[in-house]
Design a protein around this motif. Structure first.
Motif, mmCIF file in Angstrom:
data_model
loop_
_atom_site.group_PDB
_atom_site.id
_atom_site.type_symbol
_atom_site.label_atom_id
_atom_site.label_comp_id
_atom_site.label_asym_id
_atom_site.label_seq_id
_atom_site.Cartn_x
_atom_site.Cartn_y
_atom_site.Cartn_z
ATOM 1 N N PRO A 1 33.014 16.594 61.588
ATOM 2 C CA PRO A 1 31.968 16.536 60.562
ATOM 3 C C PRO A 1 31.197 15.227 60.667
ATOM 4 N N VAL A 2 29.930 15.277 60.268
ATOM 5 C CA VAL A 2 29.087 14.079 60.321
ATOM 6 C C VAL A 2 28.832 13.615 58.891
ATOM 7 N N PHE A 3 29.182 12.359 58.621
ATOM 8 C CA PHE A 3 28.975 11.790 57.298
ATOM 9 C C PHE A 3 27.974 10.647 57.383
ATOM 10 N N THR A 4 27.353 10.334 56.273
ATOM 11 C CA THR A 4 26.385 9.241 56.242
ATOM 12 C C THR A 4 27.111 7.917 56.024
ATOM 13 N N ARG A 5 26.396 6.849 56.233
ATOM 14 C CA ARG A 5 26.990 5.523 56.041
ATOM 15 C C ARG A 5 27.290 5.255 54.572
ATOM 16 N N PHE A 6 26.684 6.016 53.681
ATOM 17 C CA PHE A 6 26.977 5.841 52.266
ATOM 18 C C PHE A 6 28.331 6.440 51.909
ATOM 19 N N ASP A 7 28.736 7.515 52.605
ATOM 20 C CA ASP A 7 30.025 8.146 52.326
ATOM 21 C C ASP A 7 31.179 7.223 52.697
ATOM 22 N N ASN A 8 31.056 6.576 53.852
ATOM 23 C CA ASN A 8 32.127 5.715 54.345
ATOM 24 C C ASN A 8 31.493 4.547 55.095
ATOM 25 N N PRO A 9 31.050 3.510 54.385
ATOM 26 C CA PRO A 9 30.312 2.410 55.029
ATOM 27 C C PRO A 9 31.063 1.755 56.184
ATOM 28 N N ALA A 10 32.388 1.606 56.065
ATOM 29 C CA ALA A 10 33.159 0.921 57.109
ATOM 30 C C ALA A 10 33.135 1.689 58.422
ATOM 31 N N PHE B 1 39.220 -1.060 56.943
ATOM 32 C CA PHE B 1 40.153 0.068 56.977
ATOM 33 C C PHE B 1 41.573 -0.385 56.652
ATOM 34 N N ASN B 2 41.971 -1.537 57.157
ATOM 35 C CA ASN B 2 43.313 -2.044 56.867
ATOM 36 C C ASN B 2 43.446 -2.465 55.404
ATOM 37 N N GLY C 1 29.146 1.388 47.566
ATOM 38 C CA GLY C 1 29.460 -0.025 47.410
ATOM 39 C C GLY C 1 30.657 -0.310 46.534
ATOM 40 N N THR C 2 31.511 0.703 46.282
ATOM 41 C CA THR C 2 32.657 0.506 45.405
ATOM 42 C C THR C 2 33.560 -0.614 45.907
ATOM 43 N N ILE C 3 33.908 -0.549 47.189
ATOM 44 C CA ILE C 3 34.749 -1.587 47.799
ATOM 45 C C ILE C 3 33.907 -2.272 48.877
ATOM 46 N N PRO C 4 33.450 -3.484 48.627
ATOM 47 C CA PRO C 4 32.629 -4.191 49.620
ATOM 48 C C PRO C 4 33.370 -4.354 50.943
ATOM 49 N N LEU C 5 32.626 -4.369 52.039
ATOM 50 C CA LEU C 5 33.229 -4.513 53.372
ATOM 51 C C LEU C 5 33.941 -5.860 53.499
ATOM 52 N N VAL C 6 35.065 -5.838 54.205
ATOM 53 C CA VAL C 6 35.760 -7.083 54.556
ATOM 54 C C VAL C 6 35.211 -7.502 55.912
ATOM 55 N N GLU C 7 34.292 -8.439 55.918
ATOM 56 C CA GLU C 7 33.538 -8.755 57.138
ATOM 57 C C GLU C 7 34.054 -9.990 57.875
ATOM 58 N N SER C 8 35.000 -10.701 57.282
ATOM 59 C CA SER C 8 35.458 -11.952 57.898
ATOM 60 C C SER C 8 36.964 -12.087 57.762
ATOM 61 N N VAL D 1 36.596 9.668 57.918
ATOM 62 C CA VAL D 1 36.576 10.675 56.859
ATOM 63 C C VAL D 1 35.371 10.417 55.955
ATOM 64 N N GLY D 2 35.081 11.366 55.082
ATOM 65 C CA GLY D 2 33.870 11.279 54.262
ATOM 66 C C GLY D 2 34.058 10.570 52.937
ATOM 67 N N PHE D 3 35.023 9.654 52.870
ATOM 68 C CA PHE D 3 35.238 8.903 51.633
ATOM 69 C C PHE D 3 35.864 7.555 51.966
ATOM 70 N N VAL D 4 35.859 6.669 50.998
ATOM 71 C CA VAL D 4 36.500 5.362 51.161
ATOM 72 C C VAL D 4 37.925 5.444 50.637
ATOM 73 N N VAL D 5 38.053 5.835 49.393
ATOM 74 C CA VAL D 5 39.350 6.097 48.758
ATOM 75 C C VAL D 5 39.204 7.414 48.009
ATOM 76 N N ALA D 6 40.228 8.248 48.071
ATOM 77 C CA ALA D 6 40.209 9.503 47.310
ATOM 78 C C ALA D 6 41.579 9.670 46.660
ATOM 79 N N GLU D 7 41.605 9.680 45.347
ATOM 80 C CA GLU D 7 42.882 9.723 44.632
ATOM 81 C C GLU D 7 43.669 10.994 44.926
ATOM 82 N N ARG D 8 42.964 12.094 45.149
ATOM 83 C CA ARG D 8 43.676 13.357 45.354
ATOM 84 C C ARG D 8 44.508 13.359 46.637
#
Length: 918
Positions: free
Chosen positions: A266-275, A287-288, A311-318, A373-380
């Motif tokens: 599946p193809v997701f946008t950068r908004f679905d999973n920015p990392a 991801f870690n 933007g729920t969880i900002p990227l860890v860039e450093s 995957v198409g999400f950052v965190v999914a509780e389900r």
């Protein structure tokens, strides 16, 4: 021993049922929210009319697996349970939520059975209760689409329990449980993809629990074999054989699964999973970091959110980001548990090992380890991993409660955890009551997710609260300025508020964020279809301006050049081309769209409208029928095909036209147009009483229904009930004072039936105020002058009328009669030119047959800014020799008209004989 320990007593089962019911009873009052809308409300695979095979050809959301926009989530057995819900209760949300609650109870009981394999009875009940009340599960249990987790978990645990019975006496292999395990794994995978991970848990169980190996022992054996100092033990060979069978079966399932998705991820946008689209090291670090975030949600589920994307969880860039400490701590803790469980023998290490397996292995598909995957965190997706967490907590509690010093405090802490978790779950369920409550609760946790602001806006938009919705959409653009969808939402809301200029500005901003086409170069980048809707929405907006139709067409063509398979662009362009009076090009656009989707009833309907514009009613009817084959309740196809049959003049088609209109009014009982056209059919069939009943019903629903009022009055006039027509005409003229034919009919009745010359004169004068060249009205006014015995004025009037219609012989004859009366003053006072200028001359054909008002005007379906395909109803218009071209008549109707004309001529001759004789 294992089987004896794994038995669940009735008391334990009753306790679990009671606890789950206490925590989730209020979920029964929730509706369909968030992903439920796509999976349930918009999913045609739930409908009994959809072939069952479609469930195995489409994804979880009802999209064909072959299409690029498919999420590739293949869960046909879960969709089958939705379909069963629909079969018994259609879209009653209570039944869907109740079945989810039942499945959660089943999972809890089967989980208790699994726990008893590794924990004592008391600890097993504690683990099961903690699992039953854990708030992280509200998304899986209260959200209807979470059923995929529930069903998959049932077969997941059942497969594992089956595998634990594969070891026979003297370490022999029992193949039946293994075969059952493979079957249950396949079923679990058809409910949700993570079901396949139970194979990994079975492998770990076989090696470290069933065979009792530890990692050092395995390494030592491997070293001895490699050095040639020993051979592989028979028990180990048996273990390898079982593992090979399991792994081969798993590989086969994976191959089948890959074939199902046609080797396309599946193809997701950068908004679905920015990392997922970020460069190194941000991708790996983020991801870690998500792993300890998920672990924290299990440990402290106080702040839950339905959507963790954007933007729920900002990227860890450093590497210097302080959040890396949480990642390091998590891996250290996890590593120490793994070392303990793999290195040391004993029941405690085995329990910890199986708990870790339940946490880690089912989470792998959602970890971005093998594919994004198409999400950052999914509780389900934490539903199954939380089982391992609950086992760990119960095991730790057991260790503490066994110490006399900590026994009381451990029980108090356990009671507090269970109570607070149960309260949190009960409270969290109310958040899922509606989309508004759900997304507002999410905004309390996270204000940096533009998607949440957009979704609250959508919820308010659905309630027609556009002003408030606009505020949330604008906030979304501020949180995420490059979110194309947010700017489109702002534009659409401005349009709904009739602020066209602001809407166009917002669409232009969204368009500027799209990848730009370089002239002369082929466009290769993939663009999401929902983003391409910016071209559709902008074109739909500006095409309301007749001077900008070419500009709108250019936008449609631009969308097509970016995605040649963009069906909606062809549909919208077809509508525009019809508006531009280019039916042949419109036909080409619709045929191209049909190449992409031949199962779309709206497309066949639109093509039928094109054929009507091309004056090809036969092909039009064929396409209407094709639309109805695909969707027997397609309201517009029912309505318009019935009108086409009615207007064809073929009496053989009238029964079918009537059936379709009856079907239409059943679907749309509040639409007066359906009843009006049933009345018109009855008039055509000379069923006067039936026609009267239908017309009255149409007028009851719409008291100002112009055509229904006039035709009911005309019906009364034709059937000798002229005095009953007058109050109907009064209503008509109160709503529409400029209704010319209504004025003619009223004047005719007043003059001929009521002998009210003054009233009739007012009607005819009103007609001439509205239309000084109206021959019928002018002639009837001349008759009034004659009745008033003002022969000079009558002569002048007839001269003027003859100038307007020099080829009408009856006007010339009447003028001759009046002039002869003027010449014979003695006879004038006794002569009377009858006042049925609408009934006593050739004009009679205009007063009855051609005064009938038409049924409808055809129009194509209209695209909306929400990318949805909708149809606009054909509205009744007047049918007369002035307003519309009279449709072709049947042979019988032509004969009836001729009879009326002959009767009118005979009446005219009689008038003239009387006049001339006197």
């Amino acid at each position: 021993l294992l089987e004896k320990m794994a038995d669940v007593s009735l008391k334990e089962a009753a306790l679990i049922v009671g606890v789950v019911a206490a925590c989730y009873w209020n979920s029964l009052f929730c509706g369909f929210v968030f992903d439920d809308v796509s999976a349930i409300l918009d999913n045609k695979d739930l409908h009994p009319s959809t072939p069952l095979r479609n469930l195995f050809q489409n994804d979880f959301w009802g999209t064909p697996m072959s299409e690029e926009r498919s999420h590739k989530s293949y869960r046909p057995l879960t969709v089958l349970t939705f379909r069963l819900n629909y079969l018994f209760s259609e879209l009653n949300a209570v039944s869907y939520h109740f079945l989810n609650l039942v499945f959660h109870v089943v999972v809890c009981i089967v989980f208790l059975k699994v726990c008893k394999l590794f924990l004592d009875n008391r600890s097993s009940v504690v683990a099961s209760l903690l699992f039953a009340v854990h708030p992280i599960h509200t998304e899986a249990v209260t959200g209807v689409v979470g059923r995929a987790e529930l069903l998959s978990s049932i077969f997941f645990l059942a497969a594992f329990l089956s595998y634990t019975k594969s070891k026979g006496p003297d370490n022999t292999i029992v193949w039946t449980p293994i075969a059952v395990t493979v079957f249950l794994v396949a079923v679990a995978t058809l409910c949700k993809e993570q079901g396949i991970t139970v194979v990994g848990i079975c492998c770990v169980y076989e090696v470290f629990i069933a065979q009792g190996y530890t990692l050092p022992a395995l390494l030592d054996t491997a070293v001895q074999i490699l050095r040639g100092k020993g051979s592989i033990p028979f028990s180990m060979l048996q273990t390898l054989l079982k593992l090979i069978v399991l792994m081969f079966s798993t590989l086969l399932l994976v191959v089948v699964r890959v074939q199902v998705i046609q080797s396309q991820l599946p193809v997701f946008t950068r908004f679905d999973n920015p990392a997922a689209v970020s460069p190194s090291p941000a991708r790996q670090l983020t991801f870690n970091y998500l792993l300890p975030v998920n672990a924290w949600l299990l440990l402290n589920p106080s702040e839950l959110c339905c959507d963790w994307t954007m933007g729920t969880i900002p990227l860890v860039e450093s590497l210097l980001d302080v959040r890396n400490i949480a990642t390091l701590t998590f891996f250290c803790f996890l590593g120490s548990l793994m070392v303990f469980s793999l290195r040391y023998p004993g029941d405690s290490s085995k329990t910890v090992l199986m708990a870790l397996c339940l946490i880690v292995l089912p989470f792998i598909p959602a970890s971005n380890l093998f594919f994004p995957v198409g999400f950052v965190v999914a509780e389900r997706v934490l539903y199954v991993p939380s089982m391992g967490f609950c086992i760990l907590v119960a095991h730790g509690w057991k260790k503490l409660s066994n110490k006399s010093v900590l026994r009381k405090i451990s029980w108090v802490c356990l009671a507090a955890v269970l109570f607070t978790h149960a309260l949190k779950t009960l409270h969290r369920n109310w958040d899922w009551e509606s989309e508004y409550t759900l997304f507002m609760s999410a905004l309390k946790v996270n204000k940096n997710n533009a998607k949440l602001w957009n979704n609250v806006g959508h919820a308010l938009e659905n309630e027609k609260n556009f002003e408030r919705a606009l505020q949330f959409f604008i906030q979304a653009t501020q949180v995420q300025p490059d979110d194309i969808g947010a700017h489109m939402n702002v534009g659409r809301t401005y349009k709904n508020l009739n602020k066209t200029k602001e809407a166009e500005e917002s669409y232009m901003i969204a368009k500027s964020l799209m990848p730009q086409i370089i002239p002369g170069k082929k466009y290769a980048a993939r663009v999401a279809p929902n983003h391409l809707n910016v071209y559709i929405n902008l074109a739909n907006l500006i095409r309301a301006n007749e001077s900008r139709l070419e500009e709108a067409d250019q936008l449609y063509r631009q969308a097509i050049s970016m995605r040649p398979d963009f069906k909606q662009a062809y549909i919208s362009r077809g509508e525009l081309l019809l508006k531009m009076n280019k039916p042949l090009k419109a036909k080409e656009a619709y045929l191209r769209a049909l190449e992409l989707d031949r199962t779309n009833a709206d497309l066949w309907y639109n093509l039928a409208i094109v054929y009507i514009e091309l004056k090809d009613p036969t092909e039009a009817l064929k396409n209407f029928n094709r639309a109805l084959e695909l969707n027997p309740t397609h309201k517009l196809a029912l309505f318009n095909s019935a009108l086409l049959m009615q207007e064809s003049g073929d009496a053989r088609l009238r029964p079918e036209a009537k059936q379709r209109l009856l079907h239409y009014v059943k679907e749309e009982p509040q639409d007066s147009n359906g009843y009006f056209n049933l009345g018109m059919l009855a008039m055509d069939d000379k069923k006067d009483m039936e026609a009267e009943a239908w017309m009255k019903k149409a007028i009851r629903l719409q008291p100002n229904f112009r055509s229904a009022l006039f035709n009911l009055a005309l019906l009364y006039s034709q059937t000798g009930k002229e005095l009953m027509a007058l109050p109907v005409l009064e209503d008509l003229l109160r709503y529409y004072p400029d209704h010319t034919k209504g004025l003619i009919l009223k004047g005719d009745i007043l003059m001929n039936q009521k002998k009210d010359i003054v009233g009739a004169k007012m009607c005819f004068e009103k007609i001439l105020e509205l239309d000084p060249k109206n021959v019928q009205g002018k002639h009837n006014l001349c008759v009034v002058y004659f009745e008033e015995k003002d022969l000079i004025k009558a002569e002048k009037c007839l001269v003027e009328t003859l100038a307007l219609a020099p080829h009408e012989e009856y006007i010339q004859r009447h003028l001759n009669i009046v002039r002869s009366k003027i010449a014979s003053l003695g006879a004038m006072e006794q002569s009377s030119l009858p006042s049925d200028g609408t009934a006593a001359t050739e004009a009679k054909k205009n007063s009855f047959q051609n005064l009938k008002e038409a049924k409808s005007e055809k129009t194509t379906t209209q695209s909306t800014v929400d990318n949805k395909e909708h149809s606009k109803k054909k509205k009744p218009t007047e049918k007369s020799s002035v307003d519309k071209e009279t449709p072709k008549k049947s042979t019988k109707e032509i004969k009836d008209i001729e009879k009326k004309r002959v009767a009118a001529l005979k009446r005219l001759e009689e008038i003239e004989r009387i006049l001339n004789g006197e």
